[in-house]
Design an enzyme around this catalytic site. Structure first.
Site: not given
Lengths: 352, 352
Positions: B174, B315
């Protein structure tokens, strides 16, 4: 290449080495004499005034000053001025017209490079790039324990929380439309733009744009509405007195506190002092600037350099290898076309 | 809200304050008793072991360790574990299955936030963001006179010089497809991807993808071809032993010297030492990393932190306000659904 043509070859002067991809286009011809400034620095003015004498063509950079003195030094032989730039602020258009000198420039070729930077700045300003890269650079990552909303910024893409996303454009020319095209798959729903006040609004054109871009809504609006409704504002209009400080304190105060400002046009369009206040007092979320008033004399203690919610680039909008090669090639072809009496790929005709 | 229901209300324990948008979903109900770790830090293990006793539901973060000891402390009342994450590395699936505990997680909701970061990193790595922002930050802009190819990097968008642009995806789920969708208006012409080796190639599916994305070519290829042909490589596959160091020295040596590497998946997929060599010796142009082996214990002297052609983010792939709100809401709804015996918006059924 024979000596016998030397005396009849038109002379062209080039103020900068244009790189190994482009220079052969000029140097390998036997029908022009090419004189190139030999250093990898700004072309020396004295050298230029001496060498331009008797030239038929002159290829300059945005950083070269073209004025009556230089045109006089060249003399009546000068037929074409080719600038490796989309802007022509450094060129005295009336002086060229007076002497029937054709002007070549490099429009369009930089559109995609600048649109890429506009998207990059919108993402960097939203997602706190300046702040979070500093966390890593300064070795602070290990000291920042994870928490659900740490480092979070507003999302450029549409989301279940914010299914509507509005981009506002100050200026809606080629670069703005190339930027808009790139925003569509981010889930953009509305494009607002503030156009040249001299041209009337055109709802039919707006509807055609909406269809072409596949957007629910494209609309020309006033600056106040654009400021208040946009999640990201792109400044992509020409510089000059007419657009000076179009983004001022009043504009910034109207913006959403979660919106970001991107300027990839000219520094003069944004009031620097107002932007400093807007960032410090959190009127807006962040800013991404490729240009800044006073550039390139921007020191490390400039208030926007020290602002963690501001990403600052040293005017690299068109600085991609491909685009600068394309600009150099177009400038060389404009020069040759004008000198040899051929068509020029991009002749500026505003002087006529 | 009456006292009379207090003794019969199921207890849920939440290891983190989920913010003012989400907490009311839990706190304003009168049919559950909500116990929340009160600090804005990692949930204390001892506190959790004490408070989880008798709970029917437990909502945890990726940073909480879920193990047999914790499940034993909760006791047989525990019916649902809801994690505010798309990953479930911190959850012992067999232990849940043994006790018939349902698992809720938060897939999909972070797809767009991560795709945005993948595009940002591709642009930053190509256009030398780390290097050029440092020029401004360190006050060096005034000392860098303009030259035609200064600060230039390869252009992500197609150009007259490079009309073909190829993106390579390691992993084609995705997030990769959401990233691909965003790349199309940059003039992408070819999408190559390396899929799960366990599933067979499917040329009909590739042709359907090409049509759906409006691209001339989408093709599953081997890693060697993907490395050699791509202008930008996106690492967007799951972590774990099967994908460890899939980007190694051999892969990086095959890449174009003008190509960039983006990792927005897990640090383990890229061999850090090999990437340091690839950047120092200019096998590739640059890298944009949201994740890194050993994170978050990355110090300022880490070789990639010091590499000017490497952009490093702490991150933040899913760290947009909207996405974290969406994840928190989904985690709360999973918790309530499981506790009250209703449907859970996203139940992980791999344990069944």
């Amino acid at each position: 290449m024979g000596v016998f043509v030397a005396s009849t070859r038109p002379k062209v002067v080039v103020t900068r080495n244009l790189g190994p991809e482009t220079m052969p286009l000029l140097l390998e011809r036997d029908d022009v004499e090419v004189v190139v400034w030999p250093e990898d620095t700004y072309c020396d003015r004295k050298w230029l005034l001496e060498n331009v004498r008797g030239a038929t063509g002159l290829l300059v950079m945005l950083s070269d000053r073209v004025d009556a003195e230089l045109l006089e030094a060249a003399g009546p032989s000068l037929k074409v001025l080719s600038t490796m730039s989309v802007g022509y602020e450094h060129v005295p258009l009336p002086e060229l017209a007076k002497r029937n000198i054709r002007l070549g420039y490099t429009p369009d070729v930089l559109t995609d490079a600048v649109a890429d930077i506009a998207i990059m700045l919108a993402l960097m300003a939203s997602r706190n790039a300046e702040e979070v890269t500093a966390v890593v650079r300064n070795g602070e990552w290990p000291k920042r324990p994870w928490s659900p909303f740490m480092f979070c910024g507003p999302q450029l893409s549409a989301s279940t929380v914010h299914p509507q996303r509005t981009a506002g454009f100050i200026g809606f020319g080629r670069i703005a439309q190339a930027t808009l095209k790139r925003l569509v798959p981010f889930g953009l729903t509305t494009c607002l733009y503030a156009g040249n006040p001299a041209t009337p609004a055109d709802p039919a054109a707006d509807a055609a744009h909406a269809r072409a871009f596949g957007l629910p809504r494209v609309a020309r609006v006033g600056l106040a509405e654009l400021a208040a409704e946009s999640d990201v504002v792109f400044v992509l209009a020409p510089g000059g007195p007419a657009t000076r400080h179009v983004v001022d304190a009043a504009f910034l105060r109207r913006m959403k506190s979660t919106a970001v400002l991107v300027n990839a046009a000219r520094g003069t369009l944004v009031d620097t002092d107002a932007l400093v206040r807007a960032l410090r007092e959190r009127w807006i979320w962040g800013a991404g600037l490729d240009v800044l008033e006073g550039e390139p004399v921007i020191h490390a203690d400039h208030p926007l350099v020290k602002e963690p919610r501001c990403t600052l680039l040293p005017h690299i909008g068109s600085a991609s290898i491909e685009t600068r090669q394309g600009m150099a090639k177009m400038a060389a072809e404009n020069l040759l076309g004008g000198v040899l009496g051929h068509a020029m790929p991009a002749e500026f005709t505003g002087t006529k």
